[in-house]
Motif scaffolding. Structure first.
Motif, mmCIF file in Angstrom:
data_model
loop_
_atom_site.group_PDB
_atom_site.id
_atom_site.type_symbol
_atom_site.label_atom_id
_atom_site.label_comp_id
_atom_site.label_asym_id
_atom_site.label_seq_id
_atom_site.Cartn_x
_atom_site.Cartn_y
_atom_site.Cartn_z
ATOM 1 N N HIS A 1 -13.295 16.725 -1.464
ATOM 2 C CA HIS A 1 -12.758 16.121 -2.682
ATOM 3 C C HIS A 1 -12.841 14.606 -2.613
ATOM 4 N N TRP A 2 -13.207 14.001 -3.740
ATOM 5 C CA TRP A 2 -13.128 12.545 -3.857
ATOM 6 C C TRP A 2 -11.872 12.227 -4.658
ATOM 7 N N SER A 3 -10.891 11.634 -4.013
ATOM 8 C CA SER A 3 -10.987 11.026 -2.701
ATOM 9 C C SER A 3 -9.743 11.379 -1.904
ATOM 10 N N ALA A 4 -9.815 11.186 -0.584
ATOM 11 C CA ALA A 4 -8.615 11.407 0.212
ATOM 12 C C ALA A 4 -7.514 10.447 -0.249
ATOM 13 N N LEU A 5 -7.875 9.176 -0.431
ATOM 14 C CA LEU A 5 -6.876 8.131 -0.720
ATOM 15 C C LEU A 5 -7.174 7.437 -2.039
ATOM 16 N N ASP A 6 -6.147 6.924 -2.699
ATOM 17 C CA ASP A 6 -6.391 5.957 -3.773
ATOM 18 C C ASP A 6 -7.093 4.782 -3.117
ATOM 19 N N ASN A 7 -8.168 4.289 -3.731
ATOM 20 C CA ASN A 7 -8.958 3.282 -3.014
ATOM 21 C C ASN A 7 -9.610 2.290 -3.964
ATOM 22 N N TYR A 8 -10.470 1.462 -3.402
ATOM 23 C CA TYR A 8 -11.148 0.406 -4.163
ATOM 24 C C TYR A 8 -12.318 1.000 -4.921
ATOM 25 N N ARG B 1 -11.069 -7.964 -6.241
ATOM 26 C CA ARG B 1 -11.679 -7.900 -4.894
ATOM 27 C C ARG B 1 -11.136 -6.726 -4.085
ATOM 28 N N SER B 2 -11.894 -6.333 -3.082
ATOM 29 C CA SER B 2 -11.418 -5.200 -2.258
ATOM 30 C C SER B 2 -10.297 -5.621 -1.315
ATOM 31 N N GLY B 3 -10.340 -6.848 -0.787
ATOM 32 C CA GLY B 3 -9.263 -7.360 0.077
ATOM 33 C C GLY B 3 -8.973 -6.449 1.261
ATOM 34 N N ASP B 4 -7.697 -6.084 1.406
ATOM 35 C CA ASP B 4 -7.293 -5.221 2.524
ATOM 36 C C ASP B 4 -7.585 -3.747 2.260
ATOM 37 N N ALA B 5 -7.985 -3.425 1.031
ATOM 38 C CA ALA B 5 -8.193 -2.017 0.628
ATOM 39 C C ALA B 5 -6.990 -1.172 1.088
ATOM 40 N N ALA B 6 -7.230 -0.048 1.746
ATOM 41 C CA ALA B 6 -6.108 0.786 2.197
ATOM 42 C C ALA B 6 -5.808 0.524 3.675
ATOM 43 N N ASP B 7 -6.444 -0.508 4.235
ATOM 44 C CA ASP B 7 -6.316 -0.852 5.657
ATOM 45 C C ASP B 7 -6.629 0.334 6.572
ATOM 46 N N SER B 8 -7.563 1.168 6.123
ATOM 47 C CA SER B 8 -7.901 2.334 6.959
ATOM 48 C C SER B 8 -8.676 1.946 8.210
ATOM 49 N N PHE B 9 -9.188 0.703 8.254
ATOM 50 C CA PHE B 9 -9.853 0.295 9.495
ATOM 51 C C PHE B 9 -8.867 0.435 10.657
ATOM 52 N N HIS B 10 -7.586 0.116 10.371
ATOM 53 C CA HIS B 10 -6.559 0.260 11.409
ATOM 54 C C HIS B 10 -5.793 1.580 11.297
ATOM 55 N N ARG B 11 -5.686 2.091 10.065
ATOM 56 C CA ARG B 11 -4.793 3.239 9.853
ATOM 57 C C ARG B 11 -5.513 4.585 9.805
ATOM 58 N N TRP B 12 -6.788 4.639 10.262
ATOM 59 C CA TRP B 12 -7.500 5.918 10.169
ATOM 60 C C TRP B 12 -6.815 7.052 10.921
ATOM 61 N N PRO B 13 -6.107 6.795 12.060
ATOM 62 C CA PRO B 13 -5.451 7.942 12.701
ATOM 63 C C PRO B 13 -4.392 8.573 11.785
ATOM 64 N N GLU B 14 -3.683 7.692 11.048
ATOM 65 C CA GLU B 14 -2.663 8.202 10.132
ATOM 66 C C GLU B 14 -3.320 9.002 8.993
ATOM 67 N N ASP B 15 -4.441 8.498 8.490
ATOM 68 C CA ASP B 15 -5.152 9.229 7.422
ATOM 69 C C ASP B 15 -5.556 10.619 7.911
ATOM 70 N N MET B 16 -6.105 10.652 9.113
ATOM 71 C CA MET B 16 -6.577 11.946 9.640
ATOM 72 C C MET B 16 -5.401 12.869 9.959
ATOM 73 N N ASP B 17 -4.301 12.299 10.491
ATOM 74 C CA ASP B 17 -3.117 13.137 10.750
ATOM 75 C C ASP B 17 -2.679 13.814 9.459
ATOM 76 N N LEU B 18 -2.626 13.006 8.393
ATOM 77 C CA LEU B 18 -2.163 13.545 7.109
ATOM 78 C C LEU B 18 -3.075 14.655 6.617
ATOM 79 N N LEU B 19 -4.384 14.415 6.682
ATOM 80 C CA LEU B 19 -5.323 15.428 6.182
ATOM 81 C C LEU B 19 -5.146 16.731 6.960
ATOM 82 N N ARG B 20 -4.985 16.595 8.260
ATOM 83 C CA ARG B 20 -4.804 17.803 9.076
ATOM 84 C C ARG B 20 -3.495 18.503 8.711
ATOM 85 N N GLU B 21 -2.404 17.707 8.625
ATOM 86 C CA GLU B 21 -1.104 18.322 8.296
ATOM 87 C C GLU B 21 -1.127 19.017 6.936
#
Ligand code: BGC
Length: 422
Positions: A360-367, A49-69
């Motif tokens: 690129h696919w993908s930014a994160l390891d994901n479901y 199941r996908s479950g919490d996945a990467a929790d990017s629903f809450h952590r998208w600012p961190e994902d975007m910070d990383l991509l920018r950095e």
């Protein structure tokens, strides 16, 4: 890791170099979607199941910070219909605000947002009414697109209506077979696209939905650049199989490219090639290197997909590579694969094909639709703490983005058997 050296091509001004995700694969707890329902029903064919996945629903600012950095200048993500319209005609203002904040968050960080409206998942209520097979589908999707326009008005230029409609048409056939008991199996084995015919009615319905959404989006903002993204299969005809390959390819890919001739851009998504013999699809050749998804390691697929797409859609429609990558636990293979894939893109650019970006696919390891095992990410995600750790490939690709360069190679000749146009 020693980064590969070699010739580089300077990218055109404004070229987007970034990474992609999709909502269901990274957000977690997408409980209103049809995929969630399928994953969680008793006896499901879905292995994990996908479950919490990467929790990017809450952590998208961190994902975007990383991509920018890391040095990237673009981020493709999708907005989730099941959250925006959890019941037919009921719009969640909170979900609209959430995705508007993501658009603004990307722009604040200097990331150009490329936003997909539908990436495989639909609301449960939509599927219960027949999904894409329903005559209402195009109208329902266009109504959702008009709500999504409010999100896009936060500053999006590039919007994809539907991700890989050609895979959706195949999935419809596969799901119908699984539900009727005609086909059994679980996980990837249950989804072997070469063994099924795409659903012809669903194909037409997806094209109608795309066109209807195109109209709605352009009416809301004529400056929006609207397109869709196609899974490019890079069909390679073995000797004597040219006609069989054409017949196989048209309903699975080219019909969706032809439908993009009036669009503002076309999304190319390529991972590997598919050989077609006189009797139809052939398995990967014995001894060929394969990836964690079982696909042949074939990075030149990207350049071939770009060339084929441009030939079918026409030179007036710019190309955006919206997905390309490799499922591997060996990050050095990711760099090697991406180096060769980008060199094949460089060669297409040098030949005058109007390629505007590479995501690129993908930014994160994901479901990965049934399993977390095939790791496509530039950034690793701890499944318990959700801590993000960029891999060396992320630093390597980010540095290229910052420099505005990609690896270049010798001009690629198109191998025999590869179809150049539809
Ligand atoms: C899809 C992604 C998927 C990727 C790798 C594409 O078909 O758009 O959602 O994760 O390929 O399988």
């Amino acid at each position: 890791m020693t980064p590969p050296t070699g010739p580089r091509l300077t990218l055109p001004e404004g070229f987007l170099l970034g990474a992609s995700t999709s909502a269901h694969q990274v957000e977690g707890n997408n409980v209103g979607s049809d995929w969630w329902a399928v994953e969680n029903r008793p006896g499901t064919f879905v292995a994990e199941r996908s479950g919490d996945a990467a929790d990017s629903f809450h952590r998208w600012p961190e994902d975007m910070d990383l991509l920018r950095e890391l040095g990237f200048n673009a981020y493709r993500f999708s907005v989730e219909w099941a959250r925006i319209e959890p019941e037919r005609g009921h719009v969640s203002r909170a979900a609209v605000a959430h995705y508007r904040a993501m658009v603004l968050g990307a722009l604040e960080r200097g990331l150009t947002p490329v936003v997909t409206l539908h990436h495989f998942t639909s609301p449960q209520w939509f599927s219960a009414r027949g999904g894409w097979a329903s005559p209402e589908a195009a109208g329902l999707f266009a109504a959702y697109a008009s709500v999504a326009a409010e999100i896009l008005s936060a500053g999006v230029r590039h919007v994809a209506t539907i991700n890989e409609p050609n895979m959706i048409a195949l999935m419809h056939t596969m799901i119908r077979r699984l539900n009727s008991g005609e086909q059994t199996g679980s996980g990837a084995a249950a989804f072997d696209p070469s063994t099924v015919e795409p659903d012809a009615e669903v194909t037409q319905s997806l094209i109608r939905a795309h066109r209807a959404a195109y109209e709605v989006l352009k009416a809301a903002d004529p400056g929006l650049r609207v397109g869709w993204t196609v899974a490019n299969q890079v069909y390679r005809a073995e000797p004597g199989a040219a006609e069989v390959a054409e017949a196989h390819a048209h309903p699975r890919e080219d019909v969706f490219l032809e439908a993009a001739r009036e669009d503002d851009w076309i999304g190319v998504q390529a991972y590997t090639r598919h050989r077609i013999g006189p009797d139809g699809p052939l398995p990967v050749e014995p001894g060929a290197e394969t990836t964690l998804t079982g696909w042949e390691y074939y990075p030149e697929a990207l350049g071939l997909a770009i060339r084929h797409t441009a030939a079918v859609v026409g030179p007036h429609v710019p190309v955006l590579v919206t997905e390309n990558g490799i499922a591997t636990g060996d990050d050095e293979r990711r760099v090697a694969y991406t180096t060769e894939a980008l060199a094949s893109l460089a060669s297409a650019l040098r030949d005058g094909i109007d390629v505007r970006g590479y995501l690129h696919w993908s930014a994160l390891d994901n479901y990965e639709w049934g399993s977390y095992r095939p790791t496509f990410g530039l950034i690793a995600v701890d499944p318990r703490t959700f801590a993000r750790t960029p891999k060396p490939s992320a630093r390597w690709l980010g540095a290229l983005a910052r420099a505005g360069e990609i690896p270049d190679g010798a001009p690629a000749a198109v191998p025999a058997g590869v179809r150049s146009a539809g």
